[in-house]
Design an enzyme around this catalytic site. Structure first.
Site, PDB file in Angstrom:
ATOM      1  N   ASP A  14      -1.112   4.154  -0.804  1.00 18.02           N
ATOM      2  CA  ASP A  14      -0.060   3.688   0.089  1.00 18.02           C
ATOM      3  C   ASP A  14      -0.644   2.899   1.270  1.00 18.02           C
ATOM      4  O   ASP A  14      -1.778   3.142   1.685  1.00 18.02           O
ATOM      5  CB  ASP A  14       0.708   4.912   0.612  1.00 18.02           C
ATOM      6  CG  ASP A  14       2.123   4.555   1.014  1.00 18.02           C
ATOM      7  OD1 ASP A  14       2.502   3.379   0.899  1.00 18.02           O
ATOM      8  OD2 ASP A  14       2.840   5.454   1.450  1.00 18.02           O
ATOM      9  N   GLY A  15       0.169   1.986   1.786  1.00 17.50           N
ATOM     10  CA  GLY A  15      -0.217   1.288   3.013  1.00 17.50           C
ATOM     11  C   GLY A  15      -0.663  -0.151   2.813  1.00 17.50           C
ATOM     12  O   GLY A  15      -1.139  -0.786   3.756  1.00 17.50           O
ATOM     13  N   TRP A  19      -1.104  -2.802   5.875  1.00 11.90           N
ATOM     14  CA  TRP A  19      -2.418  -3.437   6.063  1.00 11.90           C
ATOM     15  C   TRP A  19      -2.235  -4.949   6.230  1.00 11.90           C
ATOM     16  O   TRP A  19      -2.836  -5.565   7.110  1.00 11.90           O
ATOM     17  CB  TRP A  19      -3.302  -3.127   4.849  1.00 11.90           C
ATOM     18  CG  TRP A  19      -4.703  -3.655   4.932  1.00 11.90           C
ATOM     19  CD1 TRP A  19      -5.795  -2.988   5.403  1.00 11.90           C
ATOM     20  CD2 TRP A  19      -5.156  -4.960   4.530  1.00 11.90           C
ATOM     21  NE1 TRP A  19      -6.907  -3.792   5.323  1.00 11.90           N
ATOM     22  CE2 TRP A  19      -6.537  -5.008   4.796  1.00 11.90           C
ATOM     23  CE3 TRP A  19      -4.526  -6.081   3.979  1.00 11.90           C
ATOM     24  CZ2 TRP A  19      -7.312  -6.148   4.520  1.00 11.90           C
ATOM     25  CZ3 TRP A  19      -5.289  -7.210   3.709  1.00 11.90           C
ATOM     26  CH2 TRP A  19      -6.665  -7.228   3.982  1.00 11.90           C
ATOM     27  N   HIS A  31      -1.739  -5.985  -1.464  1.00  9.20           N
ATOM     28  CA  HIS A  31      -1.905  -5.495  -2.845  1.00  9.20           C
ATOM     29  C   HIS A  31      -3.214  -6.028  -3.454  1.00  9.20           C
ATOM     30  O   HIS A  31      -3.897  -5.325  -4.182  1.00  9.20           O
ATOM     31  CB  HIS A  31      -0.711  -5.914  -3.712  1.00  9.20           C
ATOM     32  CG  HIS A  31       0.582  -5.294  -3.274  1.00  9.20           C
ATOM     33  ND1 HIS A  31       0.688  -3.965  -2.945  1.00  9.20           N
ATOM     34  CD2 HIS A  31       1.824  -5.819  -3.096  1.00  9.20           C
ATOM     35  CE1 HIS A  31       1.948  -3.690  -2.603  1.00  9.20           C
ATOM     36  NE2 HIS A  31       2.645  -4.806  -2.672  1.00  9.20           N
ATOM     37  N   ASN A  62      10.040   1.102  -7.569  1.00 10.37           N
ATOM     38  CA  ASN A  62       9.436  -0.125  -7.028  1.00 10.37           C
ATOM     39  C   ASN A  62      10.100  -1.413  -7.534  1.00 10.37           C
ATOM     40  O   ASN A  62       9.915  -2.483  -6.945  1.00 10.37           O
ATOM     41  CB  ASN A  62       7.926  -0.178  -7.306  1.00 10.37           C
ATOM     42  CG  ASN A  62       7.118   0.733  -6.402  1.00 10.37           C
ATOM     43  OD1 ASN A  62       6.030   1.187  -6.759  1.00 10.37           O
ATOM     44  ND2 ASN A  62       7.634   1.024  -5.213  1.00 10.37           N
ATOM     45  N   ARG A 176      -3.489  11.002  -0.588  1.00  9.92           N
ATOM     46  CA  ARG A 176      -2.442  10.054  -0.216  1.00  9.92           C
ATOM     47  C   ARG A 176      -2.898   9.334   1.048  1.00  9.92           C
ATOM     48  O   ARG A 176      -3.244   9.971   2.058  1.00  9.92           O
ATOM     49  CB  ARG A 176      -1.099  10.728   0.020  1.00  9.92           C
ATOM     50  CG  ARG A 176      -0.050   9.682   0.398  1.00  9.92           C
ATOM     51  CD  ARG A 176       1.375  10.093   0.137  1.00  9.92           C
ATOM     52  NE  ARG A 176       2.216   8.896   0.257  1.00  9.92           N
ATOM     53  CZ  ARG A 176       3.432   8.775  -0.207  1.00  9.92           C
ATOM     54  NH1 ARG A 176       3.974   9.764  -0.860  1.00  9.92           N
ATOM     55  NH2 ARG A 176       4.123   7.669  -0.042  1.00  9.92           N
ATOM     56  N   ARG A 182       4.329  12.998   1.810  1.00  7.42           N
ATOM     57  CA  ARG A 182       5.301  13.137   0.719  1.00  7.42           C
ATOM     58  C   ARG A 182       4.595  13.062  -0.626  1.00  7.42           C
ATOM     59  O   ARG A 182       3.518  12.477  -0.731  1.00  7.42           O
ATOM     60  CB  ARG A 182       6.308  11.967   0.739  1.00  7.42           C
ATOM     61  CG  ARG A 182       7.341  11.994   1.812  1.00  7.42           C
ATOM     62  CD  ARG A 182       8.385  10.899   1.531  1.00  7.42           C
ATOM     63  NE  ARG A 182       7.820   9.571   1.677  1.00  7.42           N
ATOM     64  CZ  ARG A 182       7.674   8.930   2.839  1.00  7.42           C
ATOM     65  NH1 ARG A 182       8.050   9.507   3.960  1.00  7.42           N
ATOM     66  NH2 ARG A 182       7.146   7.723   2.886  1.00  7.42           N
ATOM     67  N   GLU A 195      -5.363  20.349  -4.545  1.00 11.22           N
ATOM     68  CA  GLU A 195      -5.572  20.287  -3.096  1.00 11.22           C
ATOM     69  C   GLU A 195      -5.068  18.921  -2.633  1.00 11.22           C
ATOM     70  O   GLU A 195      -5.384  17.892  -3.251  1.00 11.22           O
ATOM     71  CB  GLU A 195      -7.061  20.426  -2.768  1.00 11.22           C
ATOM     72  CG  GLU A 195      -7.634  21.788  -3.123  1.00 11.22           C
ATOM     73  CD  GLU A 195      -7.046  22.917  -2.273  1.00 11.22           C
ATOM     74  OE1 GLU A 195      -6.697  22.665  -1.101  1.00 11.22           O
ATOM     75  OE2 GLU A 195      -6.922  24.030  -2.793  1.00 11.22           O
TER      76      GLU A 195
HETATM   77  C1  FPP Z   1       1.851   0.977  -1.946  1.00 10.62           C
HETATM   78  O1  FPP Z   1       1.725   0.279  -0.738  1.00 10.62           O
HETATM   79  C2  FPP Z   1       1.270   0.217  -3.055  1.00 10.62           C
HETATM   80  C3  FPP Z   1       1.911  -0.138  -4.203  1.00 10.62           C
HETATM   81  C4  FPP Z   1       3.308   0.226  -4.518  1.00 10.62           C
HETATM   82  C5  FPP Z   1       1.233  -0.936  -5.237  1.00 10.62           C
HETATM   83  C6  FPP Z   1      -0.119  -0.430  -5.585  1.00 10.62           C
HETATM   84  C7  FPP Z   1      -0.859  -1.471  -6.280  1.00 10.62           C
HETATM   85  C8  FPP Z   1      -2.162  -1.732  -6.064  1.00 10.62           C
HETATM   86  C9  FPP Z   1      -3.035  -0.987  -5.144  1.00 10.62           C
HETATM   87  C10 FPP Z   1      -2.708  -2.848  -6.810  1.00 10.62           C
HETATM   88  C11 FPP Z   1      -3.837  -2.451  -7.694  1.00 10.62           C
HETATM   89  C12 FPP Z   1      -3.474  -1.854  -8.951  1.00 10.62           C
HETATM   90  C13 FPP Z   1      -3.912  -2.313 -10.145  1.00 10.62           C
HETATM   91  C14 FPP Z   1      -3.789  -1.453 -11.345  1.00 10.62           C
HETATM   92  C15 FPP Z   1      -4.475  -3.658 -10.321  1.00 10.62           C
HETATM   93  P1  FPP Z   1       3.034  -0.238  -0.034  1.00 10.62           P
HETATM   94  O2  FPP Z   1       3.301  -1.607  -0.514  1.00 10.62           O
HETATM   95  O3  FPP Z   1       4.121   0.763  -0.257  1.00 10.62           O
HETATM   96  O4  FPP Z   1       2.594  -0.255   1.466  1.00 10.62           O
HETATM   97  P2  FPP Z   1       3.511   0.009   2.735  1.00 10.62           P
HETATM   98  O5  FPP Z   1       4.048   1.395   2.625  1.00 10.62           O
HETATM   99  O6  FPP Z   1       2.561  -0.163   3.867  1.00 10.62           O
HETATM  100  O7  FPP Z   1       4.589  -1.052   2.715  1.00 10.62           O
END
Ligand code: FPP
Length: 235
Positions: A14-15, A19, A31, A62, A176, A182, A195
């Site tokens: 997450d995040g 970022w 991402h 998503n 997380r 959560r 854990e």
């Molecule tokens: C959550 O951050 C991230 C996601 C829903 C996407 C996760 C995907 C990657 C890390 C890309 C790499 C994966 C592969 C398999 C190539 P968020 O967008 O919810 O962040 P925020 O809460 O700060 O908005």
């Protein structure tokens, strides 16, 4: 130190959006950087002898994100498979995409299936990428499969053996990032005894040092599985 290195680490990455926002960049830049974190975390986990890494890459919810972001993530999954497959083979990484794959385009689904087929005999570490994944949906699918078989008696193992993660031991450690307290419909059944480690670090900043810190925190935890400390000490 009370525990060995975790055998199975799960991560809610997450995040990424935050970022990017902190840097005045578009969410997709987060991402892209998050994908690099996954690369590093996989490498370090393998070095430490972790056998399974399971990451939440795309939830059933998503799809509600802006279309541009969803499209970017689909492209990122696709490009990552193309760009990383040789290195995954060299490093003996087994790659699984787990979730309701039918919702993806034929092209992406076929690519995911081909990557799974190609890496299926790799033994060093398994990377489970959870996509179009929701834990309740997974449990529903499992129960439906059991009913379809006409099975009359159900035990805990029966459920475990019908989840997408059948045959994979439950996670020892759930990480997380980005401070969220959560579980967000991730591996609800499988994390019964995991854990939980929550860190303020945003996923794109979660790299070698941060993973080592999480594993060290895990090693200091006392895992009781319902027993008392005296019982554990006597064992
Ligand atoms: C959550 O951050 C991230 C996601 C829903 C996407 C996760 C995907 C990657 C890390 C890309 C790499 C994966 C592969 C398999 C190539 P968020 O967008 O919810 O962040 P925020 O809460 O700060 O908005």
């Amino acid at each position: 130190m009370t525990n060995e290195c975790p055998q199975h680490i799960a991560a809610i990455m997450d995040g990424n959006g935050r970022w990017a926002k902190e840097r005045g960049l578009a969410r997709i830049a987060g991402h892209r950087e998050g994908a690099e974190s996954l690369r590093v975390v996989l490498k370090v986990a393998a070095e430490f002898g972790v056998k399974y890494l399971t990451v939440y890459a795309f939830s059933t919810e998503n799809w509600r994100r802006p279309q541009e972001e969803v499209d970017f993530l689909m492209e990122l999954f696709s490009n990552t498979i193309d760009n990383e497959i040789d290195e995954l083979m060299e490093n003996q990484v087994k790659l699984n995409f787990l979730g309701r794959l039918s919702k993806f385009s034929d092209e992406l689904r076929k690519k995911m299936e081909a990557a799974m087929e190609k890496t299926k005999n790799n033994k060093r570490i398994t990377l489970n990428v959870m996509v179009n994944y929701g834990s309740r949906a997974e449990i529903v699918d499992a129960v439906q499969a059991i009913i379809d078989k006409g099975q009359k008696k159900v035990e805990e193992d029966t459920i475990s053996q019908h989840l997408y993660t059948a045959g994979i031991p439950d996670p020892d450690l759930l990480i997380r990032t980005a401070s969220e307290m959560r579980v967000s419909n991730f591996l609800l059944w499988q994390i019964a005894y995991a854990e939980i480690y929550v860190t303020p670090t945003l996923w794109p900043d979660f790299r070698r040092e941060q993973l080592i810190e999480a594993m060290a925190a895990y090693q200091k935890r006392v895992r009781k599985f319902g027993k008392t400390e005296d019982q554990l000490n006597a064992a």
